[in-house]
Write a protein that holds these residues in place. Structure first.
Motif, PDB file in Angstrom:
ATOM      1  N   THR A 161       0.878  -1.232  -0.032  1.00  0.00           N
ATOM      2  CA  THR A 161      -0.054  -0.042  -0.028  1.00  0.00           C
ATOM      3  C   THR A 161       0.682   1.194  -0.008  1.00  0.00           C
ATOM      4  O   THR A 161       0.352   2.220  -0.447  1.00  0.00           O
ATOM      5  CB  THR A 161      -0.917  -0.005   1.249  1.00  0.00           C
ATOM      6  OG1 THR A 161      -0.354   0.009   2.615  1.00  0.00           O
ATOM      7  CG2 THR A 161      -2.008  -1.307   0.893  1.00  0.00           C
ATOM      8  N   THR A 162       1.994   1.108   0.747  1.00  0.00           N
ATOM      9  CA  THR A 162       2.860   2.494   0.423  1.00  0.00           C
ATOM     10  C   THR A 162       3.623   2.698  -0.843  1.00  0.00           C
ATOM     11  O   THR A 162       4.279   3.844  -0.981  1.00  0.00           O
ATOM     12  CB  THR A 162       4.136   2.144   1.779  1.00  0.00           C
ATOM     13  OG1 THR A 162       5.168   1.131   1.194  1.00  0.00           O
ATOM     14  CG2 THR A 162       3.374   1.834   3.020  1.00  0.00           C
ATOM     15  N   GLU A 164       1.719   2.662  -3.553  1.00  0.00           N
ATOM     16  CA  GLU A 164       0.485   3.323  -4.187  1.00  0.00           C
ATOM     17  C   GLU A 164       0.706   4.828  -4.394  1.00  0.00           C
ATOM     18  O   GLU A 164       1.029   5.347  -3.392  1.00  0.00           O
ATOM     19  CB  GLU A 164      -0.930   2.883  -3.768  1.00  0.00           C
ATOM     20  CG  GLU A 164      -0.982   1.288  -3.946  1.00  0.00           C
ATOM     21  CD  GLU A 164      -2.141   0.710  -3.365  1.00  0.00           C
ATOM     22  OE1 GLU A 164      -2.898   1.850  -2.648  1.00  0.00           O
ATOM     23  OE2 GLU A 164      -2.237  -0.348  -3.247  1.00  0.00           O
ATOM     24  N   PRO A 165       0.278   5.423  -5.441  1.00  0.00           N
ATOM     25  CA  PRO A 165      -0.026   7.056  -5.390  1.00  0.00           C
ATOM     26  C   PRO A 165      -0.746   7.373  -4.063  1.00  0.00           C
ATOM     27  O   PRO A 165      -1.827   6.880  -3.914  1.00  0.00           O
ATOM     28  CB  PRO A 165      -0.639   7.315  -6.832  1.00  0.00           C
ATOM     29  CG  PRO A 165      -0.431   6.205  -7.612  1.00  0.00           C
ATOM     30  CD  PRO A 165      -0.381   5.040  -6.817  1.00  0.00           C
ATOM     31  N   ARG A 166      -0.240   8.472  -3.446  1.00  0.00           N
ATOM     32  CA  ARG A 166      -1.134   8.809  -2.086  1.00  0.00           C
ATOM     33  C   ARG A 166      -2.385   9.773  -2.397  1.00  0.00           C
ATOM     34  O   ARG A 166      -2.263  10.580  -3.539  1.00  0.00           O
ATOM     35  CB  ARG A 166      -0.041   9.653  -1.324  1.00  0.00           C
ATOM     36  CG  ARG A 166       0.926   8.847  -0.676  1.00  0.00           C
ATOM     37  CD  ARG A 166       2.027   9.485   0.131  1.00  0.00           C
ATOM     38  NE  ARG A 166       1.566  10.583   1.088  1.00  0.00           N
ATOM     39  CZ  ARG A 166       2.289  11.267   1.667  1.00  0.00           C
ATOM     40  NH1 ARG A 166       3.474  11.162   1.970  1.00  0.00           N
ATOM     41  NH2 ARG A 166       1.797  12.289   2.280  1.00  0.00           N
ATOM     42  N   SER A 167      -3.222   9.595  -1.803  1.00  0.00           N
ATOM     43  CA  SER A 167      -4.449  10.234  -2.050  1.00  0.00           C
ATOM     44  C   SER A 167      -4.403  11.787  -1.762  1.00  0.00           C
ATOM     45  O   SER A 167      -4.959  12.539  -2.672  1.00  0.00           O
ATOM     46  CB  SER A 167      -5.544   9.890  -1.037  1.00  0.00           C
ATOM     47  OG  SER A 167      -5.363   9.878   0.157  1.00  0.00           O
ATOM     48  N   ASP A 168      -3.286  12.269  -0.788  1.00  0.00           N
ATOM     49  CA  ASP A 168      -3.128  13.829  -0.786  1.00  0.00           C
ATOM     50  C   ASP A 168      -2.233  14.212  -1.671  1.00  0.00           C
ATOM     51  O   ASP A 168      -1.740  15.252  -1.613  1.00  0.00           O
ATOM     52  CB  ASP A 168      -2.650  13.758   0.670  1.00  0.00           C
ATOM     53  CG  ASP A 168      -1.259  13.099   1.062  1.00  0.00           C
ATOM     54  OD1 ASP A 168      -0.769  12.664   0.021  1.00  0.00           O
ATOM     55  OD2 ASP A 168      -0.973  13.446   2.012  1.00  0.00           O
ATOM     56  N   GLY A 169      -1.883  13.410  -2.827  1.00  0.00           N
ATOM     57  CA  GLY A 169      -0.602  13.943  -3.895  1.00  0.00           C
ATOM     58  C   GLY A 169       0.861  14.113  -3.248  1.00  0.00           C
ATOM     59  O   GLY A 169       1.746  14.414  -3.957  1.00  0.00           O
ATOM     60  N   ASN A 205       2.660   6.161 -10.782  1.00  0.00           N
ATOM     61  CA  ASN A 205       2.090   5.398 -11.946  1.00  0.00           C
ATOM     62  C   ASN A 205       3.186   5.283 -13.194  1.00  0.00           C
ATOM     63  O   ASN A 205       2.678   5.266 -14.217  1.00  0.00           O
ATOM     64  CB  ASN A 205       0.610   6.184 -12.365  1.00  0.00           C
ATOM     65  CG  ASN A 205      -0.296   5.546 -11.431  1.00  0.00           C
ATOM     66  OD1 ASN A 205      -0.269   4.705 -10.679  1.00  0.00           O
ATOM     67  ND2 ASN A 205      -1.136   6.730 -11.066  1.00  0.00           N
TER      68      ASN A 205
END
Length: 268
Positions: A161-162, A164-169, A205
């Protein structure tokens, strides 16, 4: 063939500062030999050539000229300085008639039991000494198993999970727990862990091969037995180049390795 890290680091002296070794398919990422494994073998050749008890590689700076295939390698050392506190040895790792890695190895005595005057350790507040329950090792059925063949010789537990692109950018902060199979971690294995993470470009990505061009690592202490925690971060991912930093901490919470590398961004 043995998948033990200690066997991968084995060297046969060929005379005049030359050593012969083998980095087989267990020490590859995809089809090519892992950069951290090559640097560790270079560091071992330098340490062996110096031959002073208690002296370890404390700084390793390597340039990657070419990605070799798994198999036999030749490691050539050139002693530049034998000092009372600091020694310097240049190393080339070759396969066939091509140089794959050129490294400068600085050797000295690590700070094993001393208390730092100051330390801003980013790992201890974030990562537990052992992998969280349920964090799967890379192995059969794992999404990284077909690429990360190091898992034959290491127990590698990445927090997917670390990556992956972060939701806060925000920038990626990738977490790994790693230890060798059948042995306690040593300085050479800790050096390999300074290059163990998937590219931080996963966080924007960008996937695929991200070849390291240059890597510099500082080795601060000999690791205690147990898991090594690895935190991987970046300062900037450009269109062509990105940097990637690793901090490796041992079971006692001490910083063992710090590394920074410059690599090429995978194509979109």
């Amino acid at each position: 063939m043995s998948a033990l890290f200690t066997d991968a680091m084995r060297l046969e002296a060929a005379g005049d500062g030359v050593y012969l070794g083998v980095l087989d398919e267990h020490w590859t990422i995809g089809p090519k030999v892992h950069g951290g494994a090559m640097l560790a073998l270079c560091a071992n050749a330098a340490r062996t050539e110096l031959g002073v008890a208690g002296v370890e590689p404390i700084a390793v700076s390597g340039n990657f000229l070419w990605a070799p295939d798994p198999g036999a390698v030749r490691v050539v050392t050139d002693v530049r300085k034998r000092g009372r506190r600091i020694s310097l040895i240049d190393v080339e790792l070759q396969q066939g008639d091509r140089v794959a890695v050129r490294a400068a190895i600085t050797l000295g005595t690590p700070e094993n039991e001393t208390v730092p005057l100051l330390s801003t350790n980013p790992v201890v507040p974030l990562m537990t000494p052992e992998p969280p329950p349920g964090l799967e090792p890379i192995g059969p059925g794992h999404p990284m198993a077909d690429i990360v063949h190091l898992a034959h010789g290491c127990d590698i537990r990445p927090s997917l999970t670390t990556m992956e692109p972060r939701s806060d950018g925000g920038p990626p902060v990738i977490e790994y727990w790693v230890r060798p199979r059948g042995a306690a971690p040593d300085v050479l294995f800790a050096l390999l862990c300074g290059d163990v993470s998937a590219p931080v470009t996963f966080g924007v990505n960008r996937f695929g091969w991200a070849p390291t061009v240059q890597l510099t690592a500082f080795l601060r202490a000999v690791p205690a037995d147990g898991w090594l925690r690895v935190l991987c971060t970046t300062t900037q991912i450009g269109q062509d180049w990105f940097d990637e930093d690793h901090v490796v901490v041992d079971a006692r919470g001490r910083i063992i390795v710090q590394s920074r590398q410059l690599a090429l961004v995978p194509g979109s």
